[in-house]
Scaffold this active site. Structure first.
Site, short mmCIF file in Angstrom:
data_model
loop_
_atom_site.label_atom_id
_atom_site.label_comp_id
_atom_site.label_asym_id
_atom_site.label_seq_id
_atom_site.Cartn_x
_atom_site.Cartn_y
_atom_site.Cartn_z
NE ARG A 73 -2.31 -1.26 3.61
CZ ARG A 73 -1.77 -0.47 4.52
NH1 ARG A 73 -1.80 0.85 4.37
NH2 ARG A 73 -1.19 -0.97 5.59
CE1 TYR A 201 0.44 -5.94 -1.89
CE2 TYR A 201 -0.72 -3.98 -1.16
CZ TYR A 201 -0.20 -5.23 -0.89
OH TYR A 201 -0.34 -5.78 0.35
CE LYS A 210 -6.12 -3.42 4.69
NZ LYS A 210 -6.36 -3.83 6.07
CG HIS A 230 -7.02 -2.58 10.31
ND1 HIS A 230 -5.72 -2.14 10.37
CD2 HIS A 230 -7.00 -3.62 9.45
CE1 HIS A 230 -4.97 -2.86 9.58
NE2 HIS A 230 -5.72 -3.77 9.01
CB SER A 252 -0.70 -3.59 8.05
OG SER A 252 -1.80 -2.72 7.86
CB CYS A 254 0.95 -6.48 14.11
SG CYS A 254 2.05 -5.09 13.87
CG ASP A 281 -7.50 -6.84 7.23
OD1 ASP A 281 -6.61 -6.49 8.03
OD2 ASP A 281 -7.71 -6.24 6.15
NE ARG A 374 -0.01 -8.56 2.21
CZ ARG A 374 -0.71 -7.91 3.14
NH1 ARG A 374 -1.86 -8.40 3.57
NH2 ARG A 374 -0.26 -6.79 3.65
C1 OXD Z 1 -3.05 -4.46 5.41
C2 OXD Z 1 -3.72 -5.65 4.88
O1 OXD Z 1 -2.12 -3.93 4.77
O2 OXD Z 1 -4.61 -6.18 5.57
O3 OXD Z 1 -3.44 -4.03 6.51
O4 OXD Z 1 -3.43 -6.06 3.74
MN MN Z 2 -5.10 -5.08 7.34
#
Ligand code: OXD
Ligand code: MN
Length: 590
Positions: A73, A201, A210, A230, A252, A254, A281, A374
């Site tokens: 991102r 991406y 998002k 989130h 993100s 974590c 998420d 991913r």
């Molecule tokens: C982020 C995701 O970047 O969930 O938070 O992809």
């Molecule tokens: Mn996320």
């Protein structure tokens, strides 16, 4: 033009307008059928956009590589375009909507010439449910279509549910030249519109995630009296069959997916405890008729970080990726057409291509997979998926957990003293940065409620909305903060994490039920070590004491950092949060 799937004139007029600007050679409506999806996969493989993996070992799985300059991102290129700059706030980037439309129109001009424009009607949430919101994404990328088919609920039934109404989110995406300098991820919350250009991406282009389910939805939630957060959602099943649900917000990369799919330590399993995943998420939260806060996961799949996922850290996620999965920017094993990433196992493939598609020598010290590589996997392939995943009512939430990646300051867990104090705890969240967004990794930054990159309006107003929600929820969840990431002097994590985090969640639930006492500290309630179930864990109680310790000196340094951050957020920070901050400082000084 392929047949349209609706007579909705708002939809048709808008598509017409966008097609006049981008000028695709043809328009294809995505109907959600397996047959169309298969044709698109075949086409993507024929052009090299995707590679079909070993269908015996990984049925239905594919590999995709993004452009090298397009792997995360881009927060610096993400904009909230409200008519008044103040409404976007100081934390968001802002462009005047008129100027933004004009600037981006130039980039979209003819951007789909010779290409196909795909029309993806999708729902965030279960089609027809009270929670659901609908969107249409126009894109020139088959990769986007195939990911959206996993991540959201796509098909004609979405258009049928929309009927003749104008209430859908208009998303336009064009890859254009993938030009970094002209990459824009723009949100127009006052127009229900998202425009994304020059990226391929996931987080920048899967507009349901998002852009819609957090940025636009947070704006709608404030207007309509609900919350878009989130957060993962998980259920803990007790031996008597009762299930309690928790939401948790972490920045993100974590470990939200790992926590959401946690496998309880053996001694809990033997007693009959289980953990069920509702989401990893995003949570949409509404006040239920019973006065509690209820949550749904508006997504339909997982867009998870691959590196570090293995059969110890997250066997459920790994199992989920064994079929119908799109891998992005991982290592391609040329011997058996499978995939690999750092942290999967100790056997990197010898004959392989790295995420850039170059021949990769696993002994040369370079990374094979991109750190933000991913998997896009179907929720229904997850072995621990909650049977409430498709329940339109969602699940009632007992506890909200905030967490960051902090080497020292934050203890393993603490409980806030009220909803207002819990909102304050969320507002002061901080974390060391990860590879999920472009920029330096490992730098501490304030990430309130893990929403810093995702609030679609002013951050101070967002905190105000949290406080307002607290006043409206008759029976609100209790709010906690955790930190799995404290390190010792050599930089090693002290707490074992992963499945062992269940022990902390059990303390949290026991507190919610008023079953255990706790120690009152200046920052909130911290467990007595005796109340944390450490059975079967090879960790000294002294070390656990250390993990729970609240160092007033470090916290006072933090208070100074919080003041700076609040000043940066600006004039809309609610006074209640300043009251909380001042009171915290007083308690620490005592
Ligand atoms: C982020 C995701 O970047 O969930 O938070 O992809
Ligand atoms: Mn996320």
């Amino acid at each position: 033009m392929s047949a349209t799937m609706t007579k909705n004139r708002y939809v048709l007029n808008w598509i017409d307008e966008m097609a006049k600007m981008t000028r695709p050679a043809k328009i294809v409506w995505i109907d959600g059928t397996e047959q169309q999806e298969e044709e698109l996969r075949r086409e993507a493989c024929s052009t090299g956009e995707m590679t079909k993996l070993n269908q015996e070992l990984l049925p239905g799985c594919y590999l995709h590589r993004t452009a090298i300059n397009d792997v995360a991102r881009v927060e610096g290129r993400t904009f909230i375009c409200t008519r008044k700059k103040e409404d976007a706030g100081n934390i968001n980037n802002w462009i005047d909507p008129k100027e933004c439309y004009a600037r981006l129109s130039k980039l979209y001009d003819g951007a789909m010439e010779g290409k196909t424009m795909y029309v993806i009607p999708y729902s965030m949430g279960i089609v027809g449910s009270d929670f659901a919101k609908y969107g249409i994404e126009l894109t020139d990328s088959i990769y986007v279509v195939l990911n959206m088919l996993i991540m959201t609920r796509v098909g004609k039934n979405v258009l049928d549910a929309l009927g003749d109404e104008p209430g859908f989110i208009k998303g336009l995406h064009a890859k254009a030249q993938l030009d970094e300098e002209n990459r824009y991820i723009c949100h127009f919350p006052e127009d229900n519109t998202i425009w994304s250009v020059n990226s391929g991406y996931g987080g920048n282009v899967l507009l349901g995630k998002k852009c819609f389910a957090l940025r636009i939805a947070s704006y709608l939630g404030r207007k309509e009296g609900w919350m878009a957060e989130h957060m993962l959602i998980l259920g803990i099943e007790f031996p008597d069959g009762e299930i309690k649900y928790i939401t948790a917000a972490f920045p993100s990369a974590c470990g939200k997916t790992n926590l959401a799919m946690l496998i309880p330590p053996e001694f809990y399993r033997k007693k009959g405890f289980k953990v069920w995943t509702v989401g990893d998420d995003i949570a949409w939260l509404r006040i239920g008729r019973d006065g509690r806060l209820w949550a749904v996961n508006p997504e339909n799949g997982f867009f998870g970080v691959a590196p570090g996922t293995n059969d110890k850290s997250n066997p459920n996620a790994l199992a989920t990726t064994k079929k119908n999965t799109i891998f992005t920017n991982v290592v391609e094993n040329l011997d058996n057409e499978t995939v690999w990433w750092e942290g999967l196992d100790k056997n990197p493939p010898k004959n392989a291509l790295n995420w850039k598609g170059e021949k990769w020598d696993c002994t040369d010290g370079s990374k094979g997979a991109h750190p933000n590589s991913r998997f896009t996997a179907m929720a229904t392939n997850c072995p621990c998926l909650s049977n409430k995943f498709n329940d339109p009512a969602g699940v009632p939430i007992t506890a909200i957990v905030f967490g960051g990646r902090r080497a020292r300051t934050a203890p393993l867990v603490y409980q806030s003293t009220s909803w207002q104090n819990g909102t304050f705890v969320g507002s002061i969240m901080a974390s060391e940065t990860t590879a999920a967004a472009s920029g330096a990794v490992g730098v501490v930054r304030r990430d309130p409620m893990a929403m810093r990159p995702f609030v679609g309006y002013d951050m101070g107003d967002y905190w105000g909305h949290w406080l307002d929600m607290g006043k409206m929820i008759p029976n609100p969840p209790k709010i906690f903060h955790v930190n799995w990431f404290r390190t010792d002097d050599e930089g090693h994590f002290i707490w074992p994490g992963y499945g062992e985090n269940m022990r902390v969640l059990m303390w949290i639930l026991a507190r919610c039920e008023g079953k255990v006492d706790a120690k009152k500290t200046p920052i909130g309630y911290v467990p007595f070590v005796k109340d944390l179930d450490l059975e079967g864990l090879d960790i000294d109680e002294k070390i656990v004491e250390g993990l729970l310790d609240v160092d007033a000196k470090l916290w006072l340094e933090d208070v100074a950092g919080i003041r700076e951050f609040y000043a940066q957020v600006g004039s809309r920070v609610p006074t209640e949060l300043y009251d909380e901050l001042n009171a915290l400082e007083d308690r620490l000084k005592k």
